[in-house]
Design a protein around this motif. Structure first.
Motif, PDB file in Angstrom:
ATOM      1  N   PRO A 220       0.672  -1.270   0.009  1.00 17.88           N
ATOM      2  CA  PRO A 220       0.026   0.076   0.134  1.00 17.88           C
ATOM      3  C   PRO A 220       0.806   1.194  -0.099  1.00 17.88           C
ATOM      4  CG  PRO A 220      -0.735  -1.626   1.635  1.00 17.88           C
ATOM      5  CD  PRO A 220       0.330  -2.160   1.183  1.00 17.88           C
ATOM      6  N   ALA A 221       1.941   1.122   0.589  1.00 14.21           N
ATOM      7  CA  ALA A 221       2.698   2.333   0.908  1.00 14.21           C
ATOM      8  C   ALA A 221       3.587   2.881  -0.562  1.00 14.21           C
ATOM      9  CB  ALA A 221       3.822   2.394   1.781  1.00 14.21           C
ATOM     10  N   LEU A 222       3.933   1.709  -1.239  1.00 15.69           N
ATOM     11  CA  LEU A 222       4.457   1.918  -2.464  1.00 15.69           C
ATOM     12  C   LEU A 222       3.367   2.362  -3.781  1.00 15.69           C
ATOM     13  CD1 LEU A 222       6.811  -1.278  -3.025  1.00 15.69           C
ATOM     14  CD2 LEU A 222       7.435   1.349  -2.534  1.00 15.69           C
ATOM     15  N   ASP A 223       2.115   1.808  -3.694  1.00 16.82           N
ATOM     16  CA  ASP A 223       1.183   2.175  -4.191  1.00 16.82           C
ATOM     17  C   ASP A 223       0.790   3.923  -4.196  1.00 16.82           C
ATOM     18  OD1 ASP A 223       0.836  -0.282  -5.495  1.00 16.82           O
ATOM     19  OD2 ASP A 223      -0.658  -0.996  -4.131  1.00 16.82           O
ATOM     20  N   CYS A 224       0.744   3.933  -2.922  1.00 18.98           N
ATOM     21  CA  CYS A 224       0.551   5.551  -2.448  1.00 18.98           C
ATOM     22  C   CYS A 224       1.497   6.415  -3.050  1.00 18.98           C
ATOM     23  CB  CYS A 224       0.317   5.618  -0.977  1.00 18.98           C
ATOM     24  SG  CYS A 224       0.060   7.321  -0.561  1.00 18.98           S
ATOM     25  N   VAL A 225       2.664   6.173  -2.926  1.00 21.91           N
ATOM     26  CA  VAL A 225       3.880   6.857  -3.602  1.00 21.91           C
ATOM     27  C   VAL A 225       3.815   7.028  -5.096  1.00 21.91           C
ATOM     28  CG1 VAL A 225       6.383   6.851  -3.930  1.00 21.91           C
ATOM     29  CG2 VAL A 225       5.392   6.270  -1.448  1.00 21.91           C
ATOM     30  N   ARG A 226       3.420   5.788  -5.696  1.00 23.31           N
ATOM     31  CA  ARG A 226       3.347   5.988  -7.352  1.00 23.31           C
ATOM     32  C   ARG A 226       2.297   6.747  -7.556  1.00 23.31           C
ATOM     33  NH1 ARG A 226       5.130   0.014  -7.151  1.00 23.31           N
ATOM     34  NH2 ARG A 226       2.800  -0.106  -6.879  1.00 23.31           N
ATOM     35  N   THR A 227       1.104   6.463  -6.768  1.00 24.20           N
ATOM     36  CA  THR A 227       0.082   7.300  -7.307  1.00 24.20           C
ATOM     37  C   THR A 227       0.267   8.834  -6.966  1.00 24.20           C
ATOM     38  OG1 THR A 227      -1.396   5.553  -6.727  1.00 24.20           O
ATOM     39  CG2 THR A 227      -2.562   7.751  -6.783  1.00 24.20           C
ATOM     40  N   ALA A 228       0.894   9.206  -5.903  1.00 19.25           N
ATOM     41  CA  ALA A 228       1.139  10.537  -5.516  1.00 19.25           C
ATOM     42  C   ALA A 228       2.248  11.324  -6.539  1.00 19.25           C
ATOM     43  CB  ALA A 228       1.808  10.756  -4.092  1.00 19.25           C
ATOM     44  N   LEU A 229       3.210  10.411  -7.160  1.00 20.89           N
ATOM     45  CA  LEU A 229       4.058  11.017  -7.858  1.00 20.89           C
ATOM     46  C   LEU A 229       3.369  11.168  -9.518  1.00 20.89           C
ATOM     47  CD1 LEU A 229       7.375   8.948  -7.467  1.00 20.89           C
ATOM     48  CD2 LEU A 229       6.754  11.416  -6.672  1.00 20.89           C
ATOM     49  N   THR A 230       2.383  10.418  -9.886  1.00 22.87           N
ATOM     50  CA  THR A 230       1.776  10.682 -10.954  1.00 22.87           C
ATOM     51  C   THR A 230       0.807  11.876 -10.886  1.00 22.87           C
ATOM     52  OG1 THR A 230       1.786   8.064 -11.445  1.00 22.87           O
ATOM     53  CG2 THR A 230       0.119   9.404 -12.540  1.00 22.87           C
ATOM     54  N   ASP A 231       0.021  11.864  -9.679  1.00 22.82           N
ATOM     55  CA  ASP A 231      -0.901  12.901  -9.604  1.00 22.82           C
ATOM     56  C   ASP A 231      -0.211  14.212  -9.374  1.00 22.82           C
ATOM     57  OD1 ASP A 231      -2.862  11.108  -9.403  1.00 22.82           O
ATOM     58  OD2 ASP A 231      -3.436  11.154  -7.199  1.00 22.82           O
ATOM     59  N   VAL A 232       0.915  14.229  -9.058  1.00 22.27           N
ATOM     60  CA  VAL A 232       1.717  15.710  -8.741  1.00 22.27           C
ATOM     61  C   VAL A 232       1.958  16.110 -10.225  1.00 22.27           C
ATOM     62  CG1 VAL A 232       3.792  16.581  -8.200  1.00 22.27           C
ATOM     63  CG2 VAL A 232       2.675  15.292  -6.478  1.00 22.27           C
ATOM     64  N   ARG A 233       2.400  15.134 -11.091  1.00 24.44           N
ATOM     65  CA  ARG A 233       2.796  15.494 -12.459  1.00 24.44           C
ATOM     66  C   ARG A 233       1.577  15.921 -13.224  1.00 24.44           C
ATOM     67  NH1 ARG A 233       5.147  11.265 -13.409  1.00 24.44           N
ATOM     68  NH2 ARG A 233       3.550   9.973 -14.558  1.00 24.44           N
ATOM     69  N   VAL A 234       0.619  15.170 -12.875  1.00 25.88           N
ATOM     70  CA  VAL A 234      -0.908  15.626 -13.701  1.00 25.88           C
ATOM     71  C   VAL A 234      -1.439  16.979 -13.327  1.00 25.88           C
ATOM     72  CG1 VAL A 234      -2.982  14.874 -14.225  1.00 25.88           C
ATOM     73  CG2 VAL A 234      -1.434  13.165 -14.188  1.00 25.88           C
ATOM     74  N   LEU A 235      -1.330  17.197 -11.843  1.00 25.27           N
ATOM     75  CA  LEU A 235      -2.001  18.438 -11.305  1.00 25.27           C
ATOM     76  C   LEU A 235      -1.085  19.649 -11.699  1.00 25.27           C
ATOM     77  CD1 LEU A 235      -2.723  17.356  -7.802  1.00 25.27           C
ATOM     78  CD2 LEU A 235      -4.305  17.909  -9.364  1.00 25.27           C
ATOM     79  N   HIS A 236       0.284  19.588 -11.821  1.00 23.22           N
ATOM     80  CA  HIS A 236       1.032  20.654 -12.227  1.00 23.22           C
ATOM     81  C   HIS A 236       0.916  21.073 -13.718  1.00 23.22           C
ATOM     82  CE1 HIS A 236       1.997  20.210  -8.088  1.00 23.22           C
ATOM     83  NE2 HIS A 236       2.726  21.203  -8.081  1.00 23.22           N
ATOM     84  N   THR A 237       0.390  20.298 -14.437  1.00 25.71           N
ATOM     85  CA  THR A 237      -0.064  20.520 -15.734  1.00 25.71           C
ATOM     86  C   THR A 237      -1.264  21.205 -16.155  1.00 25.71           C
ATOM     87  OG1 THR A 237      -1.102  18.426 -16.287  1.00 25.71           O
ATOM     88  CG2 THR A 237       1.387  18.688 -16.612  1.00 25.71           C
ATOM     89  N   ARG A 238      -2.097  21.690 -14.786  1.00 22.64           N
ATOM     90  CA  ARG A 238      -3.302  22.145 -15.128  1.00 22.64           C
ATOM     91  C   ARG A 238      -3.245  23.466 -14.218  1.00 22.64           C
ATOM     92  NH1 ARG A 238      -7.621  17.140 -13.772  1.00 22.64           N
ATOM     93  NH2 ARG A 238      -6.815  15.597 -15.247  1.00 22.64           N
ATOM     94  N   PRO A 239      -3.378  24.604 -15.072  1.00 24.18           N
ATOM     95  CA  PRO A 239      -3.164  25.924 -14.173  1.00 24.18           C
ATOM     96  C   PRO A 239      -4.277  26.069 -13.033  1.00 24.18           C
ATOM     97  CG  PRO A 239      -3.142  26.022 -16.556  1.00 24.18           C
ATOM     98  CD  PRO A 239      -3.373  24.849 -16.483  1.00 24.18           C
ATOM     99  N   ALA A 240      -5.476  25.522 -13.498  1.00 24.81           N
ATOM    100  CA  ALA A 240      -6.646  25.844 -12.176  1.00 24.81           C
ATOM    101  C   ALA A 240      -6.013  25.074 -11.245  1.00 24.81           C
ATOM    102  CB  ALA A 240      -7.738  25.258 -12.865  1.00 24.81           C
ATOM    103  N   ARG A 241      -5.598  23.665 -11.180  1.00 26.43           N
ATOM    104  CA  ARG A 241      -5.066  22.977 -10.042  1.00 26.43           C
ATOM    105  C   ARG A 241      -3.921  23.782  -9.311  1.00 26.43           C
ATOM    106  NH1 ARG A 241      -9.293  21.212 -11.177  1.00 26.43           N
ATOM    107  NH2 ARG A 241     -10.002  18.877 -11.090  1.00 26.43           N
ATOM    108  N   ILE A 242      -2.967  24.054 -10.164  1.00 25.67           N
ATOM    109  CA  ILE A 242      -1.893  24.745  -9.564  1.00 25.67           C
ATOM    110  C   ILE A 242      -2.360  26.119  -8.701  1.00 25.67           C
ATOM    111  CG2 ILE A 242       0.407  26.122  -9.814  1.00 25.67           C
ATOM    112  CD1 ILE A 242       0.684  24.332 -12.322  1.00 25.67           C
TER     113      ILE A 242
END
Length: 349
Positions: A220-242
């Motif tokens: 679960p910890a590795l899944d959370c880390v992988r999901t967090a890294l993916t979401d951070v990359r996706v979020l910082h491509t959206r100006p509204a989310r930033i």
């Protein structure tokens, strides 16, 4: 050939059996065990709905002196400044909702998200280290159909961005108001800094050791880390989310400091808005890591000390902090508990 007449009578058909009655389309009567389970579920839901109200009553009895003194001081304060403080308090919920939305790629319903943050504010004052607020938000996200890994990753990103944004706001204030930085007594000594560094290192080391040694926690910890890294990359491509994530995180300490400043102005606090904001930033940075419910206690003492160091009288500084807690904790506590109970009863949480 026989001359007898042929028997031309046709034999009667056998009687057709009556059709069996069709099965009733209605479901069978629930078993006694299922009925008992449904009754227990309803009782549990009502208990969870009323638990916040019971918690308020217990807390009011235990901390009645602070509530009475703060209410008495606020009764003699300037009502217009208190109205401004109430407005900044409500804007704090909006900022928290913006940060929560900015920390997750999925779109959340704005009304329910804001209501969940009002309820989370109430839960945050009951448990230390924002555990109550995170638990309410996690339950809300899972109710929206968001997977556990993504919901947990959003909580981790929320917890990481807020102190970073607060540190950036502190640095901006230090650059903008250099004349306020001659307070040598506010700088912690070497021993205190070593204790803080040791506590942080021990916390991260214990978490890493626990994840690496306990096998059920590793995946679960590795899944959370992988999901967090993916979401951070996706979020910082959206100006509204930033804007929602970083703007809301930077606005949160400014709104909190504005509540303290307006409450202080209503009581005659002889400090400027910038001094109050800087006092809050320094106090929360110094002792904000102490796990107290809602930061009540250590942050209050450090805030009074910092405002006194800036030149405020001890009595007015203490009254300002008490009024601030009454306005941000006790006044919204009953509405927040009612919202929490409604959300639990309607299965939003």
């Amino acid at each position: 050939m026989s001359l007898l007449p042929l028997d031309t009578t046709v034999p009667r058909a056998l009687p057709t059996p009556a059709p069996a009655p069709s099965a009733s389309p209605s479901s069978p009567a629930p078993s006694p065990s299922r009925s008992r389970f449904s009754a227990a579920a309803r009782l549990t839901r009502w208990t969870l709905s009323l638990f916040p109200l019971l918690l308020i009553g217990v807390w009011a009895v235990l901390d009645w002196r602070a509530v009475r003194d703060g209410a008495a001081r606020l009764a003699s304060a300037d009502p217009w400044w208190l109205l401004a403080a109430a407005l900044f308090t409500c804007l704090g919920w909006v900022a928290a909702a913006c940060v929560r939305q900015g920390a997750i790629p999925d779109r959340l319903p704005p009304g329910l998200l804001l209501a969940s943050q009002v309820a989370a504010g109430t839960a945050n004052h009951a448990l230390p280290a924002s555990i109550g607020a995170h638990a309410v938000t996690l339950r809300f996200l899972q109710g929206r159909g968001i997977p556990l890994a993504r919901a947990t990753a959003s909580l981790a990103l929320y917890s990481l961005v807020k102190p970073i944004a607060k540190t950036l706001v502190l640095l901006v204030f230090m650059v903008a108001f250099p004349e306020l930085l001659h307070l040598g007594e506010l700088v912690p000594d070497v021993r205190t800094m070593l204790l803080v560094a040791g506590a942080v290192t021990l916390g991260f080391g214990s978490a890493a050791l626990l994840v690496t040694t306990v096998r059920p926690l590793r995946r679960p910890a590795l899944d959370c880390v992988r999901t967090a890294l993916t979401d951070v990359r996706v979020l910082h491509t959206r100006p509204a989310r930033i804007l929602a994530l970083w703007g809301g995180s930077a606005a949160t300490p400014l709104l909190q400091g504005s509540v303290i400043a307006t409450v202080g102005f209503s009581l005659g606090l002889p400090l400027s808005w910038a001094q109050v904001i800087l006092a809050l930033l320094l106090a929360s940075t110094a002792v904000g890591a102490v796990p107290a419910p809602g930061g009540i206690g250590p942050v209050d003492a450090a805030l009074v000390f910092t405002m006194v160091a800036f030149g405020a009288p001890v009595g007015i500084a203490a009254a300002t902090v008490i009024g601030y807690r009454v306005l941000t904790v006790w006044v919204p506590l009953l509405p927040g508990a009612l919202v929490l109970s409604i959300l639990v009863h309607r299965k939003v949480l």
